[in-house]
Design a protein around this motif. Sequence first.
Motif, PDB file in Angstrom:
ATOM      1  N   ASP A  25       0.881  -1.052   0.070  1.00 32.69           N
ATOM      2  CA  ASP A  25      -0.145  -0.197  -0.148  1.00 32.69           C
ATOM      3  C   ASP A  25       0.603   1.017  -0.044  1.00 32.69           C
ATOM      4  OD1 ASP A  25      -2.373   1.965   0.875  1.00 32.69           O
ATOM      5  OD2 ASP A  25      -2.693   1.469   2.158  1.00 32.69           O
ATOM      6  N   TRP A  26       1.677   1.821  -1.456  1.00 35.39           N
ATOM      7  CA  TRP A  26       2.415   2.908  -1.075  1.00 35.39           C
ATOM      8  C   TRP A  26       1.271   3.991  -0.929  1.00 35.39           C
ATOM      9  CZ3 TRP A  26       7.137   1.781  -1.669  1.00 35.39           C
ATOM     10  CH2 TRP A  26       7.464   1.018  -1.627  1.00 35.39           C
ATOM     11  N   SER A  27      -0.012   4.424  -1.073  1.00 40.94           N
ATOM     12  CA  SER A  27      -0.192   5.587  -0.425  1.00 40.94           C
ATOM     13  C   SER A  27      -0.351   6.021   1.108  1.00 40.94           C
ATOM     14  CB  SER A  27      -1.924   5.079  -0.626  1.00 40.94           C
ATOM     15  OG  SER A  27      -2.457   4.047   0.573  1.00 40.94           O
ATOM     16  N   LEU A  28       0.217   4.601   1.704  1.00 44.34           N
ATOM     17  CA  LEU A  28       0.881   5.949   2.809  1.00 44.34           C
ATOM     18  C   LEU A  28       2.409   6.024   2.662  1.00 44.34           C
ATOM     19  CD1 LEU A  28       0.147   2.018   4.942  1.00 44.34           C
ATOM     20  CD2 LEU A  28      -1.349   4.300   5.260  1.00 44.34           C
ATOM     21  N   THR A  29       3.253   5.864   2.071  1.00 42.08           N
ATOM     22  CA  THR A  29       3.902   7.042   1.770  1.00 42.08           C
ATOM     23  C   THR A  29       3.306   7.767   0.366  1.00 42.08           C
ATOM     24  OG1 THR A  29       4.733   5.656   0.178  1.00 42.08           O
ATOM     25  CG2 THR A  29       5.401   5.043   1.690  1.00 42.08           C
ATOM     26  N   MET A  55      20.135  -4.812  -5.787  1.00 38.69           N
ATOM     27  CA  MET A  55      19.350  -3.017  -6.252  1.00 38.69           C
ATOM     28  C   MET A  55      18.517  -2.754  -4.969  1.00 38.69           C
ATOM     29  SD  MET A  55      19.821  -3.157 -10.011  1.00 38.69           S
ATOM     30  CE  MET A  55      20.426  -1.372 -10.436  1.00 38.69           C
ATOM     31  N   VAL A  56      18.746  -1.392  -4.644  1.00 38.53           N
ATOM     32  CA  VAL A  56      17.626  -0.966  -4.073  1.00 38.53           C
ATOM     33  C   VAL A  56      17.559   0.184  -4.850  1.00 38.53           C
ATOM     34  CG1 VAL A  56      19.165  -0.246  -2.414  1.00 38.53           C
ATOM     35  CG2 VAL A  56      16.773  -0.417  -1.928  1.00 38.53           C
ATOM     36  N   MET A  57      16.287   0.843  -4.879  1.00 39.11           N
ATOM     37  CA  MET A  57      15.949   2.022  -5.334  1.00 39.11           C
ATOM     38  C   MET A  57      15.818   3.571  -3.684  1.00 39.11           C
ATOM     39  SD  MET A  57      15.098   4.609  -7.349  1.00 39.11           S
ATOM     40  CE  MET A  57      14.171   3.671  -9.345  1.00 39.11           C
ATOM     41  N   LEU A  58      15.731   4.298  -3.701  1.00 40.89           N
ATOM     42  CA  LEU A  58      15.490   4.714  -2.054  1.00 40.89           C
ATOM     43  C   LEU A  58      14.846   6.191  -3.040  1.00 40.89           C
ATOM     44  CD1 LEU A  58      19.512   5.235  -1.073  1.00 40.89           C
ATOM     45  CD2 LEU A  58      17.451   3.572  -0.459  1.00 40.89           C
ATOM     46  N   TRP A  59      13.585   6.618  -2.843  1.00 41.18           N
ATOM     47  CA  TRP A  59      12.774   6.988  -3.483  1.00 41.18           C
ATOM     48  C   TRP A  59      12.886   8.733  -2.818  1.00 41.18           C
ATOM     49  CZ3 TRP A  59      13.039   7.915  -8.563  1.00 41.18           C
ATOM     50  CH2 TRP A  59      11.964   8.238  -9.007  1.00 41.18           C
ATOM     51  N   GLY A  60      12.925   9.552  -3.056  1.00 34.70           N
ATOM     52  CA  GLY A  60      12.579  10.489  -2.525  1.00 34.70           C
ATOM     53  C   GLY A  60      12.994  11.259  -1.156  1.00 34.70           C
ATOM     54  N   TYR A  64      12.313   5.936   0.475  1.00 34.69           N
ATOM     55  CA  TYR A  64      11.603   4.947   0.457  1.00 34.69           C
ATOM     56  C   TYR A  64      12.257   3.823  -0.162  1.00 34.69           C
ATOM     57  CZ  TYR A  64       7.825   7.569   2.913  1.00 34.69           C
ATOM     58  OH  TYR A  64       7.322   8.841   3.716  1.00 34.69           O
ATOM     59  N   MET A  65      12.811   2.884   0.196  1.00 35.47           N
ATOM     60  CA  MET A  65      13.228   1.609   0.070  1.00 35.47           C
ATOM     61  C   MET A  65      12.485   0.944  -1.149  1.00 35.47           C
ATOM     62  SD  MET A  65      15.336   0.865   3.515  1.00 35.47           S
ATOM     63  CE  MET A  65      16.842  -0.248   2.255  1.00 35.47           C
ATOM     64  N   ILE A  66      12.928   0.616  -2.080  1.00 35.12           N
ATOM     65  CA  ILE A  66      11.733  -0.111  -3.580  1.00 35.12           C
ATOM     66  C   ILE A  66      13.556  -0.970  -4.171  1.00 35.12           C
ATOM     67  CG2 ILE A  66      10.472  -1.117  -5.608  1.00 35.12           C
ATOM     68  CD1 ILE A  66       9.628   2.437  -4.923  1.00 35.12           C
ATOM     69  N   LEU A  82      11.916  -3.885   4.773  1.00 32.24           N
ATOM     70  CA  LEU A  82      12.581  -2.769   4.153  1.00 32.24           C
ATOM     71  C   LEU A  82      11.375  -2.042   3.308  1.00 32.24           C
ATOM     72  CD1 LEU A  82      16.475  -4.455   4.085  1.00 32.24           C
ATOM     73  CD2 LEU A  82      15.222  -2.703   5.874  1.00 32.24           C
ATOM     74  N   LEU A  83      10.927  -2.931   2.470  1.00 30.69           N
ATOM     75  CA  LEU A  83      10.326  -2.566   1.550  1.00 30.69           C
ATOM     76  C   LEU A  83       8.395  -1.682   1.951  1.00 30.69           C
ATOM     77  CD1 LEU A  83       9.644  -2.579  -1.825  1.00 30.69           C
ATOM     78  CD2 LEU A  83       7.848  -4.243  -1.025  1.00 30.69           C
ATOM     79  N   GLY A  84       9.632  -0.462   1.560  1.00 30.91           N
ATOM     80  CA  GLY A  84       8.540   1.035   1.826  1.00 30.91           C
ATOM     81  C   GLY A  84       8.769   1.728   2.987  1.00 30.91           C
ATOM     82  N   CYS A  85       9.596   1.326   3.777  1.00 28.79           N
ATOM     83  CA  CYS A  85      10.610   1.795   5.044  1.00 28.79           C
ATOM     84  C   CYS A  85      11.046   2.616   4.064  1.00 28.79           C
ATOM     85  CB  CYS A  85      11.083   1.364   5.571  1.00 28.79           C
ATOM     86  SG  CYS A  85      11.798   1.418   6.937  1.00 28.79           S
ATOM     87  N   ALA A  86      11.343   4.152   4.776  1.00 28.04           N
ATOM     88  CA  ALA A  86      12.510   5.138   4.874  1.00 28.04           C
ATOM     89  C   ALA A  86      13.582   4.426   5.374  1.00 28.04           C
ATOM     90  CB  ALA A  86      12.183   6.421   6.129  1.00 28.04           C
ATOM     91  N   VAL A  87      14.704   5.096   4.281  1.00 26.20           N
ATOM     92  CA  VAL A  87      16.025   4.699   4.247  1.00 26.20           C
ATOM     93  C   VAL A  87      16.818   4.636   5.912  1.00 26.20           C
ATOM     94  CG1 VAL A  87      17.203   6.339   3.408  1.00 26.20           C
ATOM     95  CG2 VAL A  87      18.493   3.634   3.709  1.00 26.20           C
ATOM     96  N   GLU A  88      16.639   5.845   6.560  1.00 25.05           N
ATOM     97  CA  GLU A  88      16.868   5.435   8.000  1.00 25.05           C
ATOM     98  C   GLU A  88      16.240   5.118   9.104  1.00 25.05           C
ATOM     99  OE1 GLU A  88      17.891   9.558   8.985  1.00 25.05           O
ATOM    100  OE2 GLU A  88      18.471  10.535   7.432  1.00 25.05           O
TER     101      GLU A  88
END
Length: 577
Positions: A25-29, A55-60, A64-66, A82-88
């Motif tokens: 549910d990406w609407s939470l981010t 590979m990992v995408m850090l978006w915004g 946010y981790m994909i 980790l999916l959808g979690c802020a990297v920090e």
Amino acid sequence: MPFLSDHHGCQGWKGEMAGRIRAFDWSLTSLGALQHWSHSLRSTVQLMLGSPVPMVMLWGPLGYMIYNDAYAEFAGGRHPYLLGCAVELGWPEVAEFNRGVMHTCLSGGTLSYRNKELVLLRNGVPENVWLDLYYSPVAGDDQAPAGVIAIVVETTAHVISEQQRQAAEAALRQLTRNLEQRVLEAVDARLAAEEQLRQSQKLEAIGGLTGGVAHDFNNLLQVIAGNLHLLARQEAGNTNVQRRTSAALAAVERGAKLSTQMLAFARRQPLSPAVYNPCHLDQGLGELLQRALGETIRIEVALPDQPWCIHVDRNQLESALLNLALNARDAMGGEGTITLCAENRVLDRTYCAGKDINPGEYLRLTVSDDGAGMSAEVLKQAFEPFFTTKGAGHGTGLGLSMVFGFVKQSGGHIEMFSRPGQGTRVQMYFARSAGEEAQPSLSCAGRAPGGQARILVVEDNAEVRSAALEMLEHEGYQVHGAANGDAAMQLLLEGLEVDLIFTDVVMPGLIKSTDLATWAKSQASPIAVLFTSGHTRDMISCNHQLNSDTHLLRKPYGPEDLSRTVRCLLTGQRARM
């Protein structure tokens, strides 16, 4: 219909992670629902999912981790958290490193590292890992950097193998070194250290050693005391056991007092300073001193009409005055007059020159006697630990050392004047405080309801931890144990719910006791935290002076001390909820 076409493209993603990404549910981010993702983001995710390397995408801005299937394997037990979690939040132990990565790449820069060493928590245990890392910005549809794509390749096995090879070679070279030269260097270093001890910093050097010994000593005393208390409970009807445990516990108390004096000299005892009115010297302390010193000693207390308040630990101040009075009594052979005097003094630069004190307003406390006095040579060594002119069995030589350490740790200054046949005068200076004296808090009464309160005991010494768990369990609490902060945090993150964390101050691991306490107090329902230590090492204090919201139970402690302190904290916690 480009929107439907783009969304259909998401449906074409392959692999286990593709399904997880679609189901999340990406609407939470801040990314918003999947169907609203930008073309740039979806295209980059499709490229990443098709890659065999991690590979990992850090978006915004929050990163946010994909990530793809290969990265999920690298993440281990943190996947799929980790999916959808802020990297920090996902990698808190390397939060600062990732913060720098996000700043650089979102500004348009790139980063690369070969065999970068990081310490990561894996299954709650710190582990050194080495990684090849490549970071590049990813543009949004407006061509401005909107995210970061990272390639993560673990090289730990290769690095360790190389280190072992090099170590075998840092060993061969060592065998060829000149042994005689190394011995000479060691001797020179020792001579230099001994010379340093003989100089003006000798007391500081001894203090560091004394504090470390006291810490280890307190842990040993805690193991002994804990098991003695438990034995006494188990054998409540055995008079021989009760008599012997009582004698042993009395010895533990003497050892604890000795350790406290050592920490005081080392300026490493935890202090709880507050505004103190010197009127207490006349109202209560004089009577206490009279009882302690005996009827053959006369005590005179002299105070100004309005003595200045000071900021000190009251218990430690009165203990210091008692030590000085006991020394004065012994110097007078048990008979004579001891004068306790308080004076408001303004010290100027001329007076403070060459002394470890700044000009300003001070309260000077003086303890003087008309005893035998000291020679210049004895006076020079009076504050050194274990130095005493008394015979064997008549003092540890730590009384004056403790006073010296307490005054210095409180930001004050101490001087001693003495001559043979003319008595001794000890003067302590404490800076004036503009605050008002607080009213004493109410003590806790009654028994805490056991069974409903849950306590997590965090202690790296297995014997101390076992005894503490048994003491608390005997009081009816639900108890859990952890060997360090890392293990404790793992339990809490896995869902363990507790009302209080009872933690040692100094422990191995990445997560310090202070970090654990900060986390506990920041929860929606804050968790009470009780520290314990034989030596705080300034981790929970500033110059070992405790904040008002920091609670410390000093080692060694008994079941009554532990129960009373836990009860107070739990009662206060309920009152605040």
